[in-house]
Scaffold this motif. Structure first.
Motif, PDB file in Angstrom:
ATOM      1  N   HIS A  90       0.827  -1.218   0.000  1.00  0.00           N
ATOM      2  CA  HIS A  90       0.000   0.000   0.000  1.00  0.00           C
ATOM      3  C   HIS A  90       0.860   1.266   0.000  1.00  0.00           C
ATOM      4  O   HIS A  90       0.532   2.233  -0.685  1.00  0.00           O
ATOM      5  N   LEU A  94       0.819   4.437  -2.693  1.00  0.00           N
ATOM      6  CA  LEU A  94       0.716   5.854  -2.357  1.00  0.00           C
ATOM      7  C   LEU A  94       1.875   6.654  -2.922  1.00  0.00           C
ATOM      8  O   LEU A  94       1.709   7.763  -3.405  1.00  0.00           O
ATOM      9  N   ARG A 112      -2.579   0.405  -9.853  1.00  0.00           N
ATOM     10  CA  ARG A 112      -3.080   0.745  -8.524  1.00  0.00           C
ATOM     11  C   ARG A 112      -4.178  -0.185  -8.050  1.00  0.00           C
ATOM     12  O   ARG A 112      -4.242  -0.553  -6.886  1.00  0.00           O
ATOM     13  N   THR A 116      -3.806  -2.311  -4.673  1.00  0.00           N
ATOM     14  CA  THR A 116      -4.616  -2.046  -3.477  1.00  0.00           C
ATOM     15  C   THR A 116      -5.307  -3.325  -3.017  1.00  0.00           C
ATOM     16  O   THR A 116      -5.292  -3.658  -1.823  1.00  0.00           O
ATOM     17  N   ALA A 150      -1.971   1.991  10.477  1.00  0.00           N
ATOM     18  CA  ALA A 150      -2.778   2.817   9.567  1.00  0.00           C
ATOM     19  C   ALA A 150      -2.895   4.239  10.098  1.00  0.00           C
ATOM     20  O   ALA A 150      -2.843   5.206   9.333  1.00  0.00           O
ATOM     21  N   THR A 151      -3.040   4.374  11.421  1.00  0.00           N
ATOM     22  CA  THR A 151      -3.080   5.715  12.012  1.00  0.00           C
ATOM     23  C   THR A 151      -1.771   6.452  11.757  1.00  0.00           C
ATOM     24  O   THR A 151      -1.762   7.645  11.455  1.00  0.00           O
ATOM     25  N   GLU A 153       0.242   5.994   9.259  1.00  0.00           N
ATOM     26  CA  GLU A 153       0.249   6.370   7.843  1.00  0.00           C
ATOM     27  C   GLU A 153      -0.606   7.623   7.627  1.00  0.00           C
ATOM     28  O   GLU A 153      -0.203   8.554   6.919  1.00  0.00           O
ATOM     29  N   LEU A 154      -1.776   7.654   8.262  1.00  0.00           N
ATOM     30  CA  LEU A 154      -2.639   8.840   8.181  1.00  0.00           C
ATOM     31  C   LEU A 154      -1.909  10.064   8.733  1.00  0.00           C
ATOM     32  O   LEU A 154      -1.969  11.156   8.160  1.00  0.00           O
ATOM     33  N   ARG A 157       0.691  11.326   6.316  1.00  0.00           N
ATOM     34  CA  ARG A 157       0.064  12.072   5.208  1.00  0.00           C
ATOM     35  C   ARG A 157      -0.376  13.451   5.689  1.00  0.00           C
ATOM     36  O   ARG A 157      -0.260  14.430   4.982  1.00  0.00           O
ATOM     37  N   ALA A 158      -0.935  13.501   6.911  1.00  0.00           N
ATOM     38  CA  ALA A 158      -1.425  14.781   7.428  1.00  0.00           C
ATOM     39  C   ALA A 158      -0.270  15.746   7.689  1.00  0.00           C
ATOM     40  O   ALA A 158      -0.417  16.959   7.544  1.00  0.00           O
TER      41      ALA A 158
ATOM     42  N   LEU B  38      -7.953  12.751  12.862  1.00  0.00           N
ATOM     43  CA  LEU B  38      -7.741  12.119  11.565  1.00  0.00           C
ATOM     44  C   LEU B  38      -8.826  11.123  11.230  1.00  0.00           C
ATOM     45  O   LEU B  38      -9.421  11.166  10.156  1.00  0.00           O
ATOM     46  N   ARG B 112      -5.733  10.088  -2.491  1.00  0.00           N
ATOM     47  CA  ARG B 112      -5.513   8.641  -2.485  1.00  0.00           C
ATOM     48  C   ARG B 112      -4.797   8.158  -1.247  1.00  0.00           C
ATOM     49  O   ARG B 112      -5.119   7.105  -0.701  1.00  0.00           O
ATOM     50  N   GLY B 113      -3.811   8.915  -0.817  1.00  0.00           N
ATOM     51  CA  GLY B 113      -2.995   8.481   0.315  1.00  0.00           C
ATOM     52  C   GLY B 113      -3.833   8.300   1.565  1.00  0.00           C
ATOM     53  O   GLY B 113      -3.860   7.230   2.172  1.00  0.00           O
ATOM     54  N   LEU B 114      -4.544   9.346   1.940  1.00  0.00           N
ATOM     55  CA  LEU B 114      -5.364   9.267   3.138  1.00  0.00           C
ATOM     56  C   LEU B 114      -6.476   8.235   2.985  1.00  0.00           C
ATOM     57  O   LEU B 114      -6.840   7.557   3.946  1.00  0.00           O
ATOM     58  N   THR B 116      -6.477   5.431   1.181  1.00  0.00           N
ATOM     59  CA  THR B 116      -5.958   4.065   1.305  1.00  0.00           C
ATOM     60  C   THR B 116      -5.704   3.735   2.774  1.00  0.00           C
ATOM     61  O   THR B 116      -6.095   2.672   3.267  1.00  0.00           O
ATOM     62  N   ALA B 117      -5.079   4.670   3.490  1.00  0.00           N
ATOM     63  CA  ALA B 117      -4.807   4.444   4.915  1.00  0.00           C
ATOM     64  C   ALA B 117      -6.111   4.355   5.714  1.00  0.00           C
ATOM     65  O   ALA B 117      -6.219   3.574   6.660  1.00  0.00           O
ATOM     66  N   THR B 118      -7.105   5.145   5.328  1.00  0.00           N
ATOM     67  CA  THR B 118      -8.397   5.090   6.014  1.00  0.00           C
ATOM     68  C   THR B 118      -9.037   3.714   5.857  1.00  0.00           C
ATOM     69  O   THR B 118      -9.553   3.141   6.821  1.00  0.00           O
TER      70      THR B 118
END
Lengths: 322, 322
Positions: A90, A94, A112, A116, A150-151, A153-154, A157-158, B38, B112-114, B116-118
């Protein structure tokens, strides 16, 4: 961790760990072949392509030395590696990455959509593998870790392109995106071994953060022919890591740098040089070494061989390309 | 399934099901609020945005009427809906969809990034939820289903644009990408209810395939203002579904059609008209109705209220926009 350090750790773990790791590979190969052509092609390539199998090794070592040669331990080790594989697939989607471990990424080879779905499949198979082993406690450990990954990764990104990311937030991100899986690996092994779940989990978390710090140092220092990616890849993604955070304290130009202007590999390499010139790489690596030292000091009262093997792993995570 | 049919089913399930479904909503809202800003923003919107909660309803009904009002049942229902939400978020990433249930998709709102992680986070939370409930058997059921969902998604991507897809392969895809989660919902409910796991699983699988067939019929028939997407969206994705497969048997031009030439919504709408003109929509819907009939006939010896509620759900899946 270098291939040589992994071999040294396996040797320290003794014949039991060596046999367990063989069984992990066999089970991964079985899984790769078990989903027909689709999984065989994409997920299969991902999970058999290798890597150092550091997380499965932690699972086995956390269970004890000599390790109990139980099916549940093999399945837990496989599950952790499948989660790791899923996050890599994943992440490559990204980042649009084209190479991983010297081979084309799934996203590069298949697009993609397939990538995914391949990651989702690896995630699902991880929980199936663990559930087949039988402990709901183990599923709790792994699902918490995979939520945190996953958090993380979020969070990354943030935080992208945000200059104001400080050390505390950086370390929390290291914990979430990397260390929680090291922690889970140790906890799963300790659950099978029957002891020290909490203490070995903390050990795993500390060396996991150290591992990520060193990863971030290598992104700046290279060399690309050893790391397999161009220097400054994080900068190009807008990811602020410890070397840059530290370097900003002593270099006004870096402190004022807008990461969005770092658009080419050449510009990124230039920023890497500036970061290195401040001594931030040495300072960041020092931080990783301290974490490793703390991790070793905080190990509980284990048998000598058990402790020695875990200490070797801890040293190994900061010895890559040293 | 229309909102009215869902209400009728809840009514047939009685006060227990109604209270359980309230608890499912409460738990989803709790989860949405539990991961900080998030998750609250992205995953939170996904899981509180609603939809009909058909799968949680199946979980509750499969446990019996009156349903046992147990925490484990609520958690299983939530877990199934989280997996469903995860697949929707990832599907939207793959399709680049901008709207879902009339609201912006996560990928449209956050990239896409957020997104996919979501999706990964929702997957992970599903297993955490189920593991907190306590049964490893339940984790096995859900992880198998979620593996199959991903395999179905892989299959759909692999089959894209391939004219030669036949009915058998199409039905297998319906099973993998949709019906396995209906099946898992029924099995999880039956596990909590203590009986009929196998038989109710088969019931769930049959109505799940019927649900997907009807979904594919609606993609061709519209109307867009009811389905929330333009007619022929599947054609534009290269997804060959039952209406087209059946229509090809009686329309030479459709049989010779290269789906890659169907590039605009206008062209897709034209192909939808041609498919409808062959009577293939009626034939496909007939097939869905037959599956529903078989599902009802094969129900085991349940109490009258239990049977009646399940029959209402079965009828409901083919009554959308009827």
């Amino acid at each position: 961790m270098s291939g040589a350090s992994v071999q040294a750790v396996v040797a320290a773990g003794g014949a039991e760990v060596s046999r367990l790791m063989d069984r992990v590979e066999q089970r991964m190969a079985q899984l790769a072949a078990s989903h027909g052509a689709l999984l065989a092609r994409h997920a299969g390539e991902t999970i058999t392509a290798g890597g150092k199998r550091l997380r499965p090794l932690l699972v086995c070592l956390a269970a004890g030395v000599p390790a109990p040669e139980r099916e549940g331990l093999v399945r837990a080790a496989v599950a952790v590696e499948l989660i790791h594989g899923a996050t890599l697939v994943h992440d490559d989607v990204l980042d649009g990455a084209s190479l991983r471990r010297g081979r084309p990424t799934v996203v590069a080879a298949a697009g993609r959509g397939l990538a995914t779905a391949t990651g989702d499949l690896l995630f699902s198979r991880a929980f199936a593998e663990l559930a087949a082993g039988g402990s709901v406690q183990a599923v709790r450990v792994l699902s918490r870790a995979s939520s945190e990954l996953a958090t993380g990764e979020l969070m990354q990104r943030a935080d992208a392109w945000r200059a104001g990311v400080g050390i505390e937030r950086y370390l929390e991100r290291c914990r979430l995106k990397t260390a929680v899986l090291f922690k889970a690996a140790c906890e799963l092994g300790a659950l099978e071994g029957g002891d020290w779940v909490g203490a070995l989990g903390e050990f795993g978390e500390r060396i996991g953060v150290a591992f990520q710090i060193l990863d971030d140092v290598l992104d700046v220092s290279g060399p690309p022919e050893r790391t397999g990616k161009p220097r400054g890849a994080d900068l190009l993604d807008g990811t602020v890591t410890l070397p840059l955070i530290l370097a900003r304290g002593s270099d006004q130009e870096l402190a004022a740098l807008d990461l969005r202007t770092v658009r080419t590999p050449e510009l990124a390499a230039g920023v890497c040089e500036r970061i290195a010139a401040t001594g931030a790489l040495t300072a960041a690596k020092q931080r990783a070494l301290e974490l490793v030292r703390e991790a070793k000091l905080a190990l509980p009262e284990l048998g000598d061989r058990h402790r020695a093997a875990l200490e070797l792993v801890a040293d190994g995570v900061v010895e890559r390309y040293a």
